[in-house]
Design an enzyme around this catalytic site. Structure first.
Site, mmCIF file in Angstrom:
data_model
loop_
_atom_site.group_PDB
_atom_site.id
_atom_site.type_symbol
_atom_site.label_atom_id
_atom_site.label_comp_id
_atom_site.label_asym_id
_atom_site.label_seq_id
_atom_site.Cartn_x
_atom_site.Cartn_y
_atom_site.Cartn_z
ATOM 1 N N CYS A 132 18.661 49.614 -22.539
ATOM 2 C CA CYS A 132 18.099 48.642 -21.595
ATOM 3 C C CYS A 132 17.199 47.648 -22.335
ATOM 4 O O CYS A 132 16.316 48.046 -23.095
ATOM 5 C CB CYS A 132 17.297 49.383 -20.530
ATOM 6 S SG CYS A 132 16.492 48.294 -19.339
ATOM 7 N N CYS A 192 13.421 48.282 -20.893
ATOM 8 C CA CYS A 192 12.643 49.513 -21.072
ATOM 9 C C CYS A 192 13.169 50.417 -22.174
ATOM 10 O O CYS A 192 12.617 51.501 -22.386
ATOM 11 C CB CYS A 192 12.567 50.288 -19.756
ATOM 12 S SG CYS A 192 14.087 51.185 -19.340
ATOM 13 N N CYS A 241 19.302 49.935 -14.038
ATOM 14 C CA CYS A 241 18.709 50.936 -14.917
ATOM 15 C C CYS A 241 17.912 51.933 -14.075
ATOM 16 O O CYS A 241 17.064 51.540 -13.280
ATOM 17 C CB CYS A 241 17.803 50.241 -15.934
ATOM 18 S SG CYS A 241 16.844 51.391 -16.961
ATOM 19 N N CYS A 262 13.893 51.637 -15.040
ATOM 20 C CA CYS A 262 13.037 50.493 -14.686
ATOM 21 C C CYS A 262 13.579 49.682 -13.506
ATOM 22 O O CYS A 262 12.979 48.680 -13.125
ATOM 23 C CB CYS A 262 12.840 49.594 -15.898
ATOM 24 S SG CYS A 262 14.307 48.633 -16.356
ATOM 25 N N CYS A 315 30.882 46.454 -15.719
ATOM 26 C CA CYS A 315 30.828 45.080 -16.227
ATOM 27 C C CYS A 315 29.347 44.687 -16.298
ATOM 28 O O CYS A 315 28.707 44.475 -15.273
ATOM 29 C CB CYS A 315 31.608 44.197 -15.258
ATOM 30 S SG CYS A 315 31.868 42.533 -15.829
HETATM 31 ZN ZN LIG Z 1 15.453 49.840 -18.001
#
Ligand SMILES: [Zn+2]
Length: 162
Positions: free
Chosen positions: A77, A80, A121, A124, A144
């Site tokens: 990510c 984060c 995610c 976060c 995607c």
């Molecule tokens: Zn994240």
């Protein structure tokens, strides 16, 4: 089959007001989640990353350098650093966005609103992209994902098999 079974066993979710939230493994521990104010995210993220991850914008197709990334490692990510997609699950879907067969178990949350299945995610809540059900068999999933919402970490191995 083991992985598939784990995914099925791990599915938990709830339905509320037409929105279905589903995680592919036990929910991330509350203490491990990263919750920041909009202003804090704005300070932390580049404006174009902020637009995608906090305002659900979509990057231009073909614009991500990660499209051509073929190294071994993990896509994490951008907000984060949580590991999201292992490199061996990446494939070329020809869509113009980095695409994966599967996420790291528990790393992403899917929210179905109408016919769209948004992927974010789990740590976060940053918007990542969408998952479609027209991917290669057997799972048939096609994640995607906006490349700008991820960083590639070469050589990082997941502690558990994905
Ligand atoms: Zn994240």
């Amino acid at each position: 089959m083991t992985t598939r079974r784990k995914l099925l066993l791990g599915i938990s979710g709830f339905v509320s007001a037409g929105i279905v939230l589903r995680s592919t493994s036990p929910a991330i521990a509350a203490a491990d989640r990263l919750k920041l104010s909009e202003e804090a995210w704005r300070q932390r993220l580049d404006p174009d990353v902020f637009d995608v991850m906090r305002n659900k914008a979509t990057e231009s197709p073909g614009s991500s350098a990660l499209l051509s990334e073929v190294g071994n490692g993990v896509f994490a990510c951008a907000a984060c650093d949580a590991p999201l997609f292992p490199s061996h699950r990446k494939f070329d879907a020809g869509s113009g966005w980095p695409t994966f067969l599967a996420a790291v178990p528990g790393a992403v949350t899917e929210a179905s609103i109408g016919s769209q299945r948004e992927v974010s995610c789990s740590r976060c809540d940053g918007h990542l992209g969408y998952v479609f059900s027209d991917g290669p068999k057997p799972a048939g999933l096609r994640y995607c994902i906006n490349g700008i919402a991820m960083r590639f970490s070469a050589g990082v191995r997941m502690s558990s098999e994905v």
